[in-house]
Write a protein that holds these residues in place. Sequence first.
Motif, PDB file in Angstrom:
ATOM      1  N   SER A  63       0.830  -1.215   0.000  1.00  0.00           N
ATOM      2  CA  SER A  63       0.000   0.000   0.000  1.00  0.00           C
ATOM      3  C   SER A  63       0.857   1.254   0.000  1.00  0.00           C
ATOM      4  O   SER A  63       0.551   2.237  -0.684  1.00  0.00           O
ATOM      5  N   LEU A  64       1.960   1.242   0.722  1.00  0.00           N
ATOM      6  CA  LEU A  64       2.850   2.411   0.759  1.00  0.00           C
ATOM      7  C   LEU A  64       3.545   2.616  -0.582  1.00  0.00           C
ATOM      8  O   LEU A  64       3.696   3.741  -1.054  1.00  0.00           O
ATOM      9  N   GLY A  65       3.982   1.508  -1.202  1.00  0.00           N
ATOM     10  CA  GLY A  65       4.613   1.628  -2.507  1.00  0.00           C
ATOM     11  C   GLY A  65       3.653   2.136  -3.567  1.00  0.00           C
ATOM     12  O   GLY A  65       4.020   2.960  -4.419  1.00  0.00           O
ATOM     13  N   ARG A  66       2.404   1.625  -3.526  1.00  0.00           N
ATOM     14  CA  ARG A  66       1.400   2.096  -4.495  1.00  0.00           C
ATOM     15  C   ARG A  66       1.133   3.586  -4.299  1.00  0.00           C
ATOM     16  O   ARG A  66       0.992   4.332  -5.279  1.00  0.00           O
ATOM     17  N   THR A  67       1.071   4.022  -3.064  1.00  0.00           N
ATOM     18  CA  THR A  67       0.815   5.445  -2.799  1.00  0.00           C
ATOM     19  C   THR A  67       1.980   6.304  -3.277  1.00  0.00           C
ATOM     20  O   THR A  67       1.776   7.373  -3.873  1.00  0.00           O
ATOM     21  N   ALA A  68       3.218   5.848  -3.025  1.00  0.00           N
ATOM     22  CA  ALA A  68       4.385   6.611  -3.478  1.00  0.00           C
ATOM     23  C   ALA A  68       4.399   6.734  -5.000  1.00  0.00           C
ATOM     24  O   ALA A  68       4.714   7.793  -5.547  1.00  0.00           O
ATOM     25  N   TRP A  69       4.040   5.648  -5.705  1.00  0.00           N
ATOM     26  CA  TRP A  69       4.012   5.697  -7.173  1.00  0.00           C
ATOM     27  C   TRP A  69       2.937   6.658  -7.669  1.00  0.00           C
ATOM     28  O   TRP A  69       3.149   7.403  -8.626  1.00  0.00           O
ATOM     29  N   ALA A  70       1.738   6.636  -7.015  1.00  0.00           N
ATOM     30  CA  ALA A  70       0.655   7.543  -7.412  1.00  0.00           C
ATOM     31  C   ALA A  70       1.051   9.000  -7.197  1.00  0.00           C
ATOM     32  O   ALA A  70       0.732   9.874  -8.010  1.00  0.00           O
ATOM     33  N   LEU A  71       1.765   9.277  -6.104  1.00  0.00           N
ATOM     34  CA  LEU A  71       2.227  10.645  -5.865  1.00  0.00           C
ATOM     35  C   LEU A  71       3.259  11.061  -6.899  1.00  0.00           C
ATOM     36  O   LEU A  71       3.307  12.224  -7.312  1.00  0.00           O
ATOM     37  N   GLN A  72       4.093  10.113  -7.333  1.00  0.00           N
ATOM     38  CA  GLN A  72       5.068  10.412  -8.378  1.00  0.00           C
ATOM     39  C   GLN A  72       4.369  10.792  -9.682  1.00  0.00           C
ATOM     40  O   GLN A  72       4.841  11.644 -10.434  1.00  0.00           O
ATOM     41  N   GLN A  73       3.194  10.189  -9.930  1.00  0.00           N
ATOM     42  CA  GLN A  73       2.414  10.481 -11.130  1.00  0.00           C
ATOM     43  C   GLN A  73       1.496  11.688 -10.952  1.00  0.00           C
ATOM     44  O   GLN A  73       0.674  11.975 -11.823  1.00  0.00           O
ATOM     45  N   ALA A  74       1.632  12.405  -9.821  1.00  0.00           N
ATOM     46  CA  ALA A  74       0.827  13.608  -9.522  1.00  0.00           C
ATOM     47  C   ALA A  74      -0.659  13.293  -9.499  1.00  0.00           C
ATOM     48  O   ALA A  74      -1.487  14.094  -9.958  1.00  0.00           O
ATOM     49  N   ASP A  75      -1.031  12.129  -8.966  1.00  0.00           N
ATOM     50  CA  ASP A  75      -2.437  11.735  -8.821  1.00  0.00           C
ATOM     51  C   ASP A  75      -2.966  12.355  -7.532  1.00  0.00           C
ATOM     52  O   ASP A  75      -2.661  11.890  -6.432  1.00  0.00           O
ATOM     53  N   SER A  76      -3.754  13.420  -7.654  1.00  0.00           N
ATOM     54  CA  SER A  76      -4.220  14.149  -6.472  1.00  0.00           C
ATOM     55  C   SER A  76      -5.157  13.311  -5.609  1.00  0.00           C
ATOM     56  O   SER A  76      -5.304  13.566  -4.407  1.00  0.00           O
ATOM     57  N   GLY A  77      -5.812  12.286  -6.180  1.00  0.00           N
ATOM     58  CA  GLY A  77      -6.725  11.469  -5.403  1.00  0.00           C
ATOM     59  C   GLY A  77      -6.040  10.653  -4.330  1.00  0.00           C
ATOM     60  O   GLY A  77      -6.695  10.185  -3.383  1.00  0.00           O
ATOM     61  N   TRP A  78      -4.728  10.456  -4.442  1.00  0.00           N
ATOM     62  CA  TRP A  78      -3.990   9.651  -3.472  1.00  0.00           C
ATOM     63  C   TRP A  78      -3.366  10.497  -2.363  1.00  0.00           C
ATOM     64  O   TRP A  78      -2.764   9.936  -1.434  1.00  0.00           O
ATOM     65  N   GLU A  79      -3.504  11.800  -2.428  1.00  0.00           N
ATOM     66  CA  GLU A  79      -2.873  12.629  -1.401  1.00  0.00           C
ATOM     67  C   GLU A  79      -3.527  12.422  -0.042  1.00  0.00           C
ATOM     68  O   GLU A  79      -2.841  12.313   0.982  1.00  0.00           O
ATOM     69  N   HIS A  80      -4.869  12.357  -0.001  1.00  0.00           N
ATOM     70  CA  HIS A  80      -5.543  12.120   1.277  1.00  0.00           C
ATOM     71  C   HIS A  80      -5.280  10.702   1.772  1.00  0.00           C
ATOM     72  O   HIS A  80      -5.159  10.471   2.984  1.00  0.00           O
ATOM     73  N   ARG A  81      -5.174   9.733   0.865  1.00  0.00           N
ATOM     74  CA  ARG A  81      -4.836   8.374   1.279  1.00  0.00           C
ATOM     75  C   ARG A  81      -3.444   8.328   1.886  1.00  0.00           C
ATOM     76  O   ARG A  81      -3.203   7.590   2.845  1.00  0.00           O
ATOM     77  N   ALA A  82      -2.546   9.115   1.327  1.00  0.00           N
ATOM     78  CA  ALA A  82      -1.203   9.179   1.904  1.00  0.00           C
ATOM     79  C   ALA A  82      -1.245   9.733   3.317  1.00  0.00           C
ATOM     80  O   ALA A  82      -0.524   9.255   4.208  1.00  0.00           O
ATOM     81  N   ASP A  83      -2.092  10.723   3.563  1.00  0.00           N
ATOM     82  CA  ASP A  83      -2.220  11.277   4.913  1.00  0.00           C
ATOM     83  C   ASP A  83      -2.723  10.212   5.884  1.00  0.00           C
ATOM     84  O   ASP A  83      -2.214  10.080   7.010  1.00  0.00           O
ATOM     85  N   TRP A  84      -3.743   9.439   5.470  1.00  0.00           N
ATOM     86  CA  TRP A  84      -4.288   8.398   6.353  1.00  0.00           C
ATOM     87  C   TRP A  84      -3.242   7.323   6.632  1.00  0.00           C
ATOM     88  O   TRP A  84      -3.105   6.850   7.763  1.00  0.00           O
ATOM     89  N   LEU A  85      -2.500   6.919   5.618  1.00  0.00           N
ATOM     90  CA  LEU A  85      -1.445   5.928   5.832  1.00  0.00           C
ATOM     91  C   LEU A  85      -0.361   6.466   6.764  1.00  0.00           C
ATOM     92  O   LEU A  85       0.149   5.744   7.625  1.00  0.00           O
ATOM     93  N   ALA A  86       0.013   7.744   6.548  1.00  0.00           N
ATOM     94  CA  ALA A  86       1.043   8.336   7.397  1.00  0.00           C
ATOM     95  C   ALA A  86       0.604   8.401   8.847  1.00  0.00           C
ATOM     96  O   ALA A  86       1.392   8.167   9.768  1.00  0.00           O
ATOM     97  N   VAL A  87      -0.667   8.700   9.089  1.00  0.00           N
ATOM     98  CA  VAL A  87      -1.167   8.842  10.455  1.00  0.00           C
ATOM     99  C   VAL A  87      -1.346   7.483  11.120  1.00  0.00           C
ATOM    100  O   VAL A  87      -1.010   7.291  12.295  1.00  0.00           O
ATOM    101  N   GLY A  88      -1.863   6.482  10.385  1.00  0.00           N
ATOM    102  CA  GLY A  88      -2.296   5.258  11.057  1.00  0.00           C
ATOM    103  C   GLY A  88      -1.450   4.032  10.866  1.00  0.00           C
ATOM    104  O   GLY A  88      -1.576   3.077  11.642  1.00  0.00           O
ATOM    105  N   TRP A  89      -0.567   4.026   9.856  1.00  0.00           N
ATOM    106  CA  TRP A  89       0.086   2.757   9.557  1.00  0.00           C
ATOM    107  C   TRP A  89       1.001   2.284  10.675  1.00  0.00           C
ATOM    108  O   TRP A  89       0.911   1.161  11.164  1.00  0.00           O
TER     109      TRP A  89
END
Length: 385
Positions: A63-89
């Motif tokens: 899940s972390l790798g997928r989020t990092a790749w989406a952020l590299q592609q400038a996918d704004s929909g994954w920014e909030h998911r990244a916040d949730w992963l950062a807070v809770g993982w």
Amino acid sequence: MPHSQTAPVDGRLADRLNLDLRQQRQRLMLSLLCLALLAMLLQAASGYPLWLALSLPALAALSLGRTAWALQQADSGWEHRADWLAVGWLPLLATLAVLASPRPWLPTELVLPFMLQPQLLLMSGLRFRPYALAVLGNLGLATLLIVLAPASTLNQLLGLLCVALATALGLNSLHRRQSQQRWLRNMRQRVVETSEKMAERQQKMRKLAFEDPLTGLANRLELINQLRRSLKNPLEDARHSVVYLIDLDFFKTVNDEYGHAAGDALLTEVAQRFRGLVRRGDLVCRLGGDEFVIVVRGVSRAAEQGLIADKILAALAEPVLYQGQRLPLGGSIGVAPWFPHLRSPASWLACADAVMYQAKTGGRNRYVIADPDTPYQVESDKGAE
């Protein structure tokens, strides 16, 4: 600078800030991914069941790798998911690891992941309030697990102290960073305001330098500049331009009999009439005193030159009323098309001035068109009124 000029700057700055924030989140996801892989190895070496040691960290790593790749592609929909992963993982993985541990856990085993959480969250770009809620929730969960750990009270207190210290350091670091950001925003706002004030000041200085303060027309300096630009390409620009130098008749009479206020009102009215005669690209200038200059472009034939001069005389023939009294008005016009021997603004204006003086001495309320071969002999048939 004006708003229309500062808006692109604001847009570029916002894009830059968004890019920096996305890169921060991407680095955080990669850091957490490394921690997940490390947790996989540690759990496998600590005697955890193999499925548990591999499944939870591996799921987190994917899940972390997928989020990092989406952020590299400038996918704004994954920014909030990244916040949730950062807070809770990290707290969630630590909690599950403790609960599934094959042996009793110690407070020291919980200190590292729960101490890392506040520091790692600084990379996520969260604002102060959500960050505070996240790290305080992390502190509460760590407190619960440490209290439940089968260890001495001293070990529990040391573990709680470490996590609380990490939380306080994280809150202080974020507060200082956001204070610096506010300071930078304020400084930027001051720079923008200062730039706008300087632009306004430059505009006012240009107005004072190139405009006549009474009539708002161009002044002599602006006239000289435009004539000089025309003379740089004489065959393309100057040859189709004509200078009309107008000297008002009876202006001294108006000043003497009606006062200088009446003279100023007369000049202002004449300026407005001249503005109404010209097209875009032409120039109306107050040369000084009661002298005006109109530079008309796109005119080459003598008939057209005379027609424009007739229109100027017609505008001057209309009555001017001041405090119920009709002011005397007329004009003498020198018409100077461009000739090859006119190589400077001064010579061009001197030519117009010479034929204007001939029109004035010939009876006023008339114009004279300069001629290259027999200078100043082409006169209008307008007689003095």
